[in-house]
Scaffold this motif. Sequence first.
Motif, PDB file in Angstrom:
ATOM      1  N   GLN A  67       0.830  -1.207   0.000  1.00 26.89           N
ATOM      2  CA  GLN A  67       0.000   0.000   0.000  1.00 26.89           C
ATOM      3  C   GLN A  67       0.863   1.254   0.000  1.00 26.89           C
ATOM      4  O   GLN A  67       1.947   1.280   0.564  1.00 26.89           O
ATOM      5  N   THR A  68       0.359   2.289  -0.626  1.00 26.48           N
ATOM      6  CA  THR A  68       1.040   3.581  -0.579  1.00 26.48           C
ATOM      7  C   THR A  68       0.345   4.544   0.375  1.00 26.48           C
ATOM      8  O   THR A  68       0.934   5.525   0.800  1.00 26.48           O
ATOM      9  N   SER A  69      -0.904   4.249   0.727  1.00 29.98           N
ATOM     10  CA  SER A  69      -1.622   5.118   1.665  1.00 29.98           C
ATOM     11  C   SER A  69      -1.338   4.673   3.100  1.00 29.98           C
ATOM     12  O   SER A  69      -0.736   3.626   3.334  1.00 29.98           O
ATOM     13  N   ASP A  70      -1.769   5.465   4.053  1.00 25.83           N
ATOM     14  CA  ASP A  70      -1.551   5.153   5.461  1.00 25.83           C
ATOM     15  C   ASP A  70      -2.833   4.776   6.181  1.00 25.83           C
ATOM     16  O   ASP A  70      -2.802   4.448   7.356  1.00 25.83           O
ATOM     17  N   VAL A  71      -3.970   4.870   5.499  1.00 26.58           N
ATOM     18  CA  VAL A  71      -5.267   4.586   6.113  1.00 26.58           C
ATOM     19  C   VAL A  71      -6.039   3.649   5.193  1.00 26.58           C
ATOM     20  O   VAL A  71      -6.123   3.900   3.988  1.00 26.58           O
ATOM     21  N   ILE A  72      -6.584   2.572   5.763  1.00 25.59           N
ATOM     22  CA  ILE A  72      -7.436   1.675   4.979  1.00 25.59           C
ATOM     23  C   ILE A  72      -8.633   1.271   5.834  1.00 25.59           C
ATOM     24  O   ILE A  72      -8.617   1.421   7.066  1.00 25.59           O
ATOM     25  N   LEU A  73      -9.638   0.755   5.178  1.00 23.56           N
ATOM     26  CA  LEU A  73     -10.781   0.152   5.849  1.00 23.56           C
ATOM     27  C   LEU A  73     -10.650  -1.344   5.621  1.00 23.56           C
ATOM     28  O   LEU A  73     -10.691  -1.809   4.485  1.00 23.56           O
ATOM     29  N   TYR A  74     -10.436  -2.101   6.692  1.00 23.22           N
ATOM     30  CA  TYR A  74     -10.225  -3.543   6.577  1.00 23.22           C
ATOM     31  C   TYR A  74     -11.103  -4.264   7.588  1.00 23.22           C
ATOM     32  O   TYR A  74     -11.067  -3.935   8.777  1.00 23.22           O
ATOM     33  N   ASP A  75     -11.871  -5.198   7.127  1.00 23.39           N
ATOM     34  CA  ASP A  75     -12.753  -6.009   7.970  1.00 23.39           C
ATOM     35  C   ASP A  75     -13.695  -5.129   8.798  1.00 23.39           C
ATOM     36  O   ASP A  75     -13.952  -5.386   9.962  1.00 23.39           O
ATOM     37  N   GLY A  76     -14.161  -4.039   8.185  1.00 20.90           N
ATOM     38  CA  GLY A  76     -15.088  -3.146   8.863  1.00 20.90           C
ATOM     39  C   GLY A  76     -14.442  -2.266   9.908  1.00 20.90           C
ATOM     40  O   GLY A  76     -15.120  -1.644  10.721  1.00 20.90           O
ATOM     41  N   ARG A  77     -13.132  -2.173   9.898  1.00 19.19           N
ATOM     42  CA  ARG A  77     -12.383  -1.381  10.880  1.00 19.19           C
ATOM     43  C   ARG A  77     -11.493  -0.376  10.151  1.00 19.19           C
ATOM     44  O   ARG A  77     -10.947  -0.669   9.089  1.00 19.19           O
ATOM     45  N   VAL A  78     -11.318   0.782  10.750  1.00 20.06           N
ATOM     46  CA  VAL A  78     -10.367   1.756  10.238  1.00 20.06           C
ATOM     47  C   VAL A  78      -8.989   1.358  10.747  1.00 20.06           C
ATOM     48  O   VAL A  78      -8.788   1.166  11.952  1.00 20.06           O
ATOM     49  N   VAL A  79      -8.055   1.197   9.828  1.00 15.17           N
ATOM     50  CA  VAL A  79      -6.694   0.802  10.183  1.00 15.17           C
ATOM     51  C   VAL A  79      -5.747   1.862   9.651  1.00 15.17           C
ATOM     52  O   VAL A  79      -5.756   2.177   8.456  1.00 15.17           O
ATOM     53  N   VAL A  80      -4.946   2.433  10.547  1.00 17.30           N
ATOM     54  CA  VAL A  80      -3.885   3.358  10.143  1.00 17.30           C
ATOM     55  C   VAL A  80      -2.563   2.674  10.439  1.00 17.30           C
ATOM     56  O   VAL A  80      -2.439   1.927  11.412  1.00 17.30           O
ATOM     57  N   PHE A  81      -1.574   2.914   9.589  1.00 13.06           N
ATOM     58  CA  PHE A  81      -0.316   2.190   9.752  1.00 13.06           C
ATOM     59  C   PHE A  81       0.851   2.995   9.224  1.00 13.06           C
ATOM     60  O   PHE A  81       0.686   3.917   8.422  1.00 13.06           O
ATOM     61  N   LYS A  82       2.020   2.627   9.701  1.00 16.29           N
ATOM     62  CA  LYS A  82       3.278   3.208   9.248  1.00 16.29           C
ATOM     63  C   LYS A  82       4.299   2.088   9.189  1.00 16.29           C
ATOM     64  O   LYS A  82       4.347   1.223  10.058  1.00 16.29           O
ATOM     65  N   MET A  83       5.130   2.123   8.160  1.00  8.37           N
ATOM     66  CA  MET A  83       6.216   1.151   8.047  1.00  8.37           C
ATOM     67  C   MET A  83       7.498   1.798   8.546  1.00  8.37           C
ATOM     68  O   MET A  83       7.830   2.911   8.146  1.00  8.37           O
ATOM     69  N   GLU A  84       8.182   1.116   9.439  1.00  2.42           N
ATOM     70  CA  GLU A  84       9.456   1.595   9.986  1.00  2.42           C
ATOM     71  C   GLU A  84      10.471   0.470   9.875  1.00  2.42           C
ATOM     72  O   GLU A  84      10.399  -0.510  10.620  1.00  2.42           O
ATOM     73  N   GLY A  85      11.402   0.589   8.952  1.00  2.63           N
ATOM     74  CA  GLY A  85      12.396  -0.467   8.773  1.00  2.63           C
ATOM     75  C   GLY A  85      11.725  -1.750   8.318  1.00  2.63           C
ATOM     76  O   GLY A  85      11.056  -1.785   7.284  1.00  2.63           O
ATOM     77  N   ASP A  86      11.858  -2.800   9.123  1.00  2.24           N
ATOM     78  CA  ASP A  86      11.254  -4.082   8.780  1.00  2.24           C
ATOM     79  C   ASP A  86      10.040  -4.403   9.646  1.00  2.24           C
ATOM     80  O   ASP A  86       9.675  -5.560   9.799  1.00  2.24           O
ATOM     81  N   VAL A  87       9.419  -3.378  10.223  1.00  2.00           N
ATOM     82  CA  VAL A  87       8.214  -3.582  11.034  1.00  2.00           C
ATOM     83  C   VAL A  87       7.095  -2.650  10.558  1.00  2.00           C
ATOM     84  O   VAL A  87       7.348  -1.607   9.970  1.00  2.00           O
ATOM     85  N   MET A  88       5.866  -3.085  10.835  1.00  2.00           N
ATOM     86  CA  MET A  88       4.689  -2.273  10.542  1.00  2.00           C
ATOM     87  C   MET A  88       4.012  -1.941  11.857  1.00  2.00           C
ATOM     88  O   MET A  88       3.808  -2.828  12.699  1.00  2.00           O
TER      89      MET A  88
END
Length: 197
Positions: A67-88
């Motif tokens: 993904q290139t965005s930081d916000v998605i709707l997944y399984d009826g939930r709002v999910v925000v995420f950031k990638m840092e190195g080898d972790v999300m």
Amino acid sequence: MPTNMSLFSVNAILILSTDDRSRILTRYYSAPHAAPGSTNHPGANPYPTVKEQKAFEKGLLEKTNKQTSDVILYDGRVVVFKMEGDVMLYVVGGGDENEIMLFGVVLALRDALTILLKNSTDKRTLVENYDLVSLAIDEIIDDGIILETDPVIIASRVSKPPTQDITSVKNIDLSEQGLLNAWEFGKLKLAERMRQL
């Protein structure tokens, strides 16, 4: 329709490895004011078992890996995420939750970890400093309620030792003579207690 008057806003906070898709740290929250065992109220943990949590996390990693965005709707939930190195870093909220507020939480977590771990936010460093990571999350979120989003304050609360312990440690003589004095004092007090019996 009545508005939601609850402060509960975070369903889960997840730190997952992108290399081997393993869990580094996961916390799932249920609303503290909900009836125990109830799963149909707002804020209920939809993933009560570890098997369901791992299935959710696997699907989430697959969906957000490219993904290139930081916000998605997944399984009826709002999910925000950031990638840092080898972790999300993920923050999961309800479907009607404010994305900007959740994004503030994930940024606060990322920035606090950057401060605490001295710009080395990778899987190995997170595992080695698991205690600091866990404390940072506890400073940000308590039972799904957002407490703090300023990374400098979070890092200072996590890394600062209690002041009352510092003053008592300064007065202890840890030299060889000081330890011998403490040993003699302990023997004397033990002998007095034995005579009283």
